[in-house]
Enzyme design. Structure first.
Site, PDB file in Angstrom:
ATOM      1  N   SER A  65      28.976  -3.527   5.310  1.00 18.01           N
ATOM      2  CA  SER A  65      28.538  -2.367   6.089  1.00 18.01           C
ATOM      3  C   SER A  65      27.617  -2.769   7.237  1.00 18.01           C
ATOM      4  O   SER A  65      26.978  -3.825   7.214  1.00 18.01           O
ATOM      5  CB  SER A  65      27.804  -1.369   5.195  1.00 18.01           C
ATOM      6  OG  SER A  65      28.619  -0.982   4.111  1.00 18.01           O
TER       7      SER A  65
HETATM    8  N1  SAH Z   1      28.308  -2.994  -0.374  1.00 14.80           N
HETATM    9  C1  SAH Z   1      29.219  -3.929   0.292  1.00 14.80           C
HETATM   10  C2  SAH Z   1      30.155  -3.266   1.279  1.00 14.80           C
HETATM   11  C3  SAH Z   1      31.009  -2.274   0.641  1.00 14.80           C
HETATM   12  S1  SAH Z   1      32.645  -2.085   1.301  1.00 14.80           S
HETATM   13  C4  SAH Z   1      28.450  -5.047   0.977  1.00 14.80           C
HETATM   14  O1  SAH Z   1      27.224  -5.041   0.970  1.00 14.80           O
HETATM   15  O2  SAH Z   1      29.098  -5.948   1.504  1.00 14.80           O
HETATM   16  C5  SAH Z   1      33.247  -1.122  -0.065  1.00 14.80           C
HETATM   17  C6  SAH Z   1      33.707  -1.947  -1.240  1.00 14.80           C
HETATM   18  O3  SAH Z   1      34.076  -1.032  -2.261  1.00 14.80           O
HETATM   19  C7  SAH Z   1      34.924  -2.799  -0.958  1.00 14.80           C
HETATM   20  O4  SAH Z   1      34.659  -4.122  -1.295  1.00 14.80           O
HETATM   21  C8  SAH Z   1      36.012  -2.205  -1.858  1.00 14.80           C
HETATM   22  O5  SAH Z   1      36.895  -3.174  -2.372  1.00 14.80           O
HETATM   23  C9  SAH Z   1      35.169  -1.573  -2.958  1.00 14.80           C
HETATM   24  N2  SAH Z   1      35.810  -0.482  -3.702  1.00 14.80           N
HETATM   25  C10 SAH Z   1      36.594   0.518  -3.232  1.00 14.80           C
HETATM   26  N3  SAH Z   1      36.972   1.326  -4.224  1.00 14.80           N
HETATM   27  C11 SAH Z   1      36.414   0.831  -5.367  1.00 14.80           C
HETATM   28  C12 SAH Z   1      36.439   1.229  -6.730  1.00 14.80           C
HETATM   29  N4  SAH Z   1      37.105   2.306  -7.160  1.00 14.80           N
HETATM   30  N5  SAH Z   1      35.736   0.481  -7.623  1.00 14.80           N
HETATM   31  C13 SAH Z   1      35.055  -0.615  -7.233  1.00 14.80           C
HETATM   32  N6  SAH Z   1      34.999  -1.033  -5.958  1.00 14.80           N
HETATM   33  C14 SAH Z   1      35.666  -0.322  -5.033  1.00 14.80           C
END
Ligand code: SAH
Length: 210
Positions: A65
Site C-alpha cells: 500500500s
Molecule cells: N498489507 C500489505 C498490503 C496488502 S495488499 C503490505 O503491507 O504489503 C492486500 C493483500 O491481501 C494481498 O497480498 C492479497 O493477496 C491479500 N488478500 C486478499 N484477499 C485475501 C483473503 N481473503 N485472505 C487473506 N489475504 C487476502
C-alpha cells in the site's frame, strides 16, 4: 546525481511532510515508520522507489500500500503497547512490520502462498520476532488467538467480514475498507460489548479481499 534520482522522495521527506501537514499526528506511528525500511519490503528492482508515496507491485497482482494510506490506517487503529493485533492481507509484510513496533504481537493472514512466504522472509530479514504470518483465508479470521484488541484489513472487502467482528475484543477497534476496489470507504468499527459503532474516514483504492 541525475534529475530523475533527485526527484525521488526520501524517507525523511515523507516523515517531515506528514508531520508538518499534520496528516499523521501520532508520534508513536511516526516513530514506527522511521524504524522500518520500506525498501526491504518491495521487490529488489523497485528499491529506489521505496519512498515514493504510491503503491508498488509485489507480484501475483498484489501491491504494497501507499505509505500515506498505511499511516492513516495505523492512526485510526489506535494501537497501544500490549495489544494483540490481527491483520488481513500480509502482502509484503510491511504494514505488519510497522504494527510490530506499536503492538505486543501481530498475526497477519495471507491467502497467496508465495506472498505469505515473501512476507515471512521480509519480516525475518528485518529482525522482527513478534509477527506471525499465517497462510489462509483472512475472512475466517484466526480463531486460535482470538479475541484481538485491534483488527486491520488491508484489502477492499465487499461487506464487513462477519467472522472478524466476532473475533474483535469487547472494547476492540477494527479498521476496514469496504466497497469496490476503486472506491471503497475506510470504516472504523468500535466495539463496546455487543454494540458496534461505525465511523467513516474517506474513500480509497485497494486490491480486493477475495
Ligand atoms: N498489507 C500489505 C498490503 C496488502 S495488499 C503490505 O503491507 O504489503 C492486500 C493483500 O491481501 C494481498 O497480498 C492479497 O493477496 C491479500 N488478500 C486478499 N484477499 C485475501 C483473503 N481473503 N485472505 C487473506 N489475504 C487476502
Amino acid at each position: 546525481m541525475n534529475i530523475a534520482s533527485m526527484s525521488l522522495t526520501t524517507k525523511q521527506q515523507l516523515y517531515e511532510f506528514w508531520k508538518q501537514s499534520r496528516t499523521v499526528t501520532n508520534e508513536n506511528a511516526l516513530s514506527a515508520f522511521l524504524q522500518v525500511s520500506r525498501e526491504q519490503f518491495v521487490q529488489p528492482n523497485a528499491r529506489k522507489l521505496a519512498y515514493q508515496d504510491h503503491p508498488l507491485p509485489v507480484g501475483y497482482g498484489q501491491t504494497i500500500s501507499q505509505p500515506t494510506t498505511v499511516m492513516l490506517m495505523i492512526e485510526l487503529l489506535e494501537v497501544e503497547e500490549g495489544h494483540k493485533v490481527l491483520e488481513i492481507g500480509a502482502g509484503s509484510g510491511y504494514n505488519a512490520a510497522i504494527l510490530s513496533k506499536l503492538a505486543n504481537f501481530v498475526y497477519t493472514l495471507e491467502y497467496i502462498p508465495e506472498l505469505a512466504a515473501f512476507a515471512q522472509n521480509n519480516i525475518h530479514d528485518a529482525g522482527i520476532v513478534n509477527v506471525q504470518v499465517i497462510q489462509q483465508d483472512g475472512k475466517q479470521g484466526y480463531e486460535k488467538a482470538a479475541p484481538y484488541k485491534r483488527i486491520i484489513v488491508t484489502a477492499a472487502a465487499s461487506v464487513v467480514p462477519e467472522k472478524l467482528l466476532g473475533q474483535l475484543a469487547e472494547d476492540g477497534i477494527m479498521v476496514v475498507p469496504v466497497g469496490k476496489p476503486y472506491g471503497c470507504e475506510m470504516l472504523k468499527i468500535h466495539r463496546s460489548g455487543d454494540e458496534f459503532k461505525t465511523s467513516r474516514h474517506g474513500m480509497f483504492s485497494f486490491v480486493p479481499l477475495v
